[in-house]
Design an enzyme around this catalytic site. Structure first.
Site, PDB file in Angstrom:
ATOM      1  N   TYR A  61       0.818  -1.213   0.000  1.00  0.00           N
ATOM      2  CA  TYR A  61       0.000   0.000   0.000  1.00  0.00           C
ATOM      3  C   TYR A  61       0.854   1.267   0.000  1.00  0.00           C
ATOM      4  O   TYR A  61       0.438   2.303  -0.504  1.00  0.00           O
ATOM      5  CB  TYR A  61      -0.911   0.022   1.235  1.00  0.00           C
TER       6      TYR A  61
ATOM      7  N   LYS B  35       2.945 -15.359   1.985  1.00  0.00           N
ATOM      8  CA  LYS B  35       3.092 -16.063   0.700  1.00  0.00           C
ATOM      9  C   LYS B  35       4.584 -16.315   0.560  1.00  0.00           C
ATOM     10  O   LYS B  35       5.239 -15.886  -0.405  1.00  0.00           O
ATOM     11  CB  LYS B  35       2.507 -15.194  -0.434  1.00  0.00           C
TER      12      LYS B  35
ATOM     13  N   ASP C  79      -3.345 -17.988   0.061  1.00  0.00           N
ATOM     14  CA  ASP C  79      -4.373 -18.653  -0.767  1.00  0.00           C
ATOM     15  C   ASP C  79      -5.043 -19.777   0.025  1.00  0.00           C
ATOM     16  O   ASP C  79      -6.272 -19.909   0.027  1.00  0.00           O
ATOM     17  CB  ASP C  79      -3.771 -19.170  -2.091  1.00  0.00           C
TER      18      ASP C  79
ATOM     19  N   ASP D  95      -6.499  -6.787   4.058  1.00  0.00           N
ATOM     20  CA  ASP D  95      -7.624  -6.110   3.409  1.00  0.00           C
ATOM     21  C   ASP D  95      -8.555  -7.163   2.806  1.00  0.00           C
ATOM     22  O   ASP D  95      -9.776  -7.130   3.005  1.00  0.00           O
ATOM     23  CB  ASP D  95      -7.091  -5.175   2.320  1.00  0.00           C
TER      24      ASP D  95
ATOM     25  N   ASP E  87     -12.426  -8.792   4.452  1.00  0.00           N
ATOM     26  CA  ASP E  87     -13.700  -8.751   3.722  1.00  0.00           C
ATOM     27  C   ASP E  87     -14.293 -10.157   3.645  1.00  0.00           C
ATOM     28  O   ASP E  87     -15.491 -10.366   3.838  1.00  0.00           O
ATOM     29  CB  ASP E  87     -13.513  -8.222   2.289  1.00  0.00           C
TER      30      ASP E  87
HETATM   31  C1  IPM Z   1     -10.415  -0.976   4.095  1.00  0.00           C
HETATM   32  C2  IPM Z   1     -10.696  -0.318   2.776  1.00  0.00           C
HETATM   33  C3  IPM Z   1      -9.550   0.623   2.433  1.00  0.00           C
HETATM   34  C4  IPM Z   1      -8.298  -0.215   2.296  1.00  0.00           C
HETATM   35  C5  IPM Z   1      -9.773   1.497   1.190  1.00  0.00           C
HETATM   36  C6  IPM Z   1     -11.050   2.295   1.273  1.00  0.00           C
HETATM   37  C7  IPM Z   1      -8.599   2.388   0.905  1.00  0.00           C
HETATM   38  O1  IPM Z   1     -10.916  -1.281   1.804  1.00  0.00           O
HETATM   39  O2  IPM Z   1     -10.250  -0.238   5.099  1.00  0.00           O
HETATM   40  O3  IPM Z   1     -10.358  -2.190   4.151  1.00  0.00           O
HETATM   41  O4  IPM Z   1      -8.031  -0.776   1.217  1.00  0.00           O
HETATM   42  O5  IPM Z   1      -7.552  -0.315   3.273  1.00  0.00           O
HETATM   43 MG    MG Z   2     -10.977  -3.274   2.538  1.00  0.00          MG
END
Ligand code: IPM
Ligand code: MG
Length: 359
Positions: free
Chosen positions: A141, A192, A225, A249, A253
């Protein structure tokens, strides 16, 4: 002494969900003795519209003098044509970097009432309680060089860099081990290392710290993975997971869906001294913005984390979390977690119900 909380609603559903969190904080202030001052600031697209910058200087000043930051969400189609360097997301990334918020805690906890709301079988997710620790100020990042360059052959080339220095790995490892010590003493580090040298170093350092400083913690390593697959196959094998910025990240999710909805997952981003920024892990959801439909629970649960980690108000944090449980038990659901036989409520009604359910 009164504590200052910077409140940054941001874009999309951000302002709606933050309104509910602020309502709750005001009630805690008025009737539960919480000594706080709330100060609003601009971030993301809202800040670009007002000032031309995703992270204006005034916002930076505000968050630096505050004890904690509560953030909604940033981003939306309107700002997508802008160059990456000045997009809403840069405001959020800038905040993380400027405040040194290297440790991102993302608990994926399934409220028993929502076992049927997950797309996985209830038996697979019932009792789920995972803590994902994501490194937040390093890795790909922020790594340099980055950009898009022109090649001699007339093509373009996009490039980013995955870098981790020893101290960055050591400090996030420590957060991982310390968290595991307070829980089931199980830490799974995700990398990884079979392909990427940066994560080979990650694995080496974590292994060394585990051996030297945390022999009691059962440390395992998993390739990312495989971890993604294991999270949907048998998620209850995990207690604490620690990983780099980008893998965290993605995996957080993924884990959110195990809990019924991404609208349920809070997060805390902490610096070395306990200062923190608190935000739901979901995005700005422009498709439902302004419709009073968004689930405010991830933000409300983020308030609980704020109370616990930055204000040392564990009792109030428990009260907020209990109120969420109670409201779910009473059958109230926003549309994202709706199940047959339950009562649909909008964003505002969910916020009111939480306040009514506080002991
Ligand atoms: C998160 C989001 C952010 C990230 C974005 C909005 C920049 O997806 O906080 O997980 O990728 O960190
Ligand atoms: Mg995110």
């Amino acid at each position: 002494m009164s504590k200052t909380i910077a409140v940054l609603p941001g874009d999309g559903i951000g302002p709606e969900i933050i309104t509910e969190a602020v309502k709750l904080l005001e009630v805690l202030k008025q009737s539960h003795g919480l000594d706080i001052q709330l100060e609003k600031g601009l971030i993301g697209g809202a800040a670009i519209d007002a000032t031309g910058k995703p992270l204006p200087d005034e916002t930076l000043e505000l968050v630096k003098k505050s004890d904690a930051v509560l953030l909604g969400a940033v981003g939306g189609a309107k700002w997508e044509p802008l160059p990456i360097a000045i997009r809403p997301e840069k405001g959020l990334l800038g905040l993380r970097a400027e405040l040194g918020l290297f440790a991102n805690l993302r608990p994926a906890i399934l409220f028993p009432e929502l076992a049927d709301a997950s797309t996985l079988k209830p038996a697979v997710v019932a009792g789920l309680d995972i803590l994902i620790i994501r490194e937040l100020t390093g890795g790909i990042y922020f790594g340099k060089p980055r950009g898009v360059r022109n090649l001699d052959n007339g093509e373009q080339q996009g490039f980013n860099t995955l870098v981790y220095d020893t101290h960055e790995i050591e400090r996030i490892a420590k957060v991982g081990f310390e968290s595991a010590m307070k829980r089931q003493k199980k830490l799974c580090s995700i990398d990884k290392a079979n392909v990427l040298e940066a994560t080979e170093l990650w694995r080496e350092i974590i292994t060394k710290i585990g051996k030297n400083d945390y022999p009691e913690v059962d440390l395992t390593h998993m390739y990312v993975d495989n971890a993604a697959m294991q999270l949907v196959r048998y998620p209850k094998q995990f207690d604490v997971m620690v990983t780099n910025n980008m893998f965290g990240d993605i995996l957080s999710d993924l884990a959110s869906q195990l809990t019924g909805s991404i609208g349920m997952l809070p997060s805390a981003s902490l610096d070395a001294n306990g200062k923190g920024m608190y935000e739901p892990i979901h995005g700005s959801a422009p498709d439902i913005a302004g419709q009073n439909k968004a689930n405010p629970l991830a933000t409300i649960l983020s308030v609980a984390m704020l109370l616990r980690y930055s204000l040392q108000q564990a009792e109030l944090a428990n009260k907020v979390e209990n109120a969420v449980s109670k409201v779910l038990q009473n059958g109230l659901r926003t549309v994202d977690i709706l199940q047959a036989g339950k009562t649909v409520v909008n964003t505002e009604e969910m916020g009111d119900a939480i306040i009514a359910a506080l002991d």
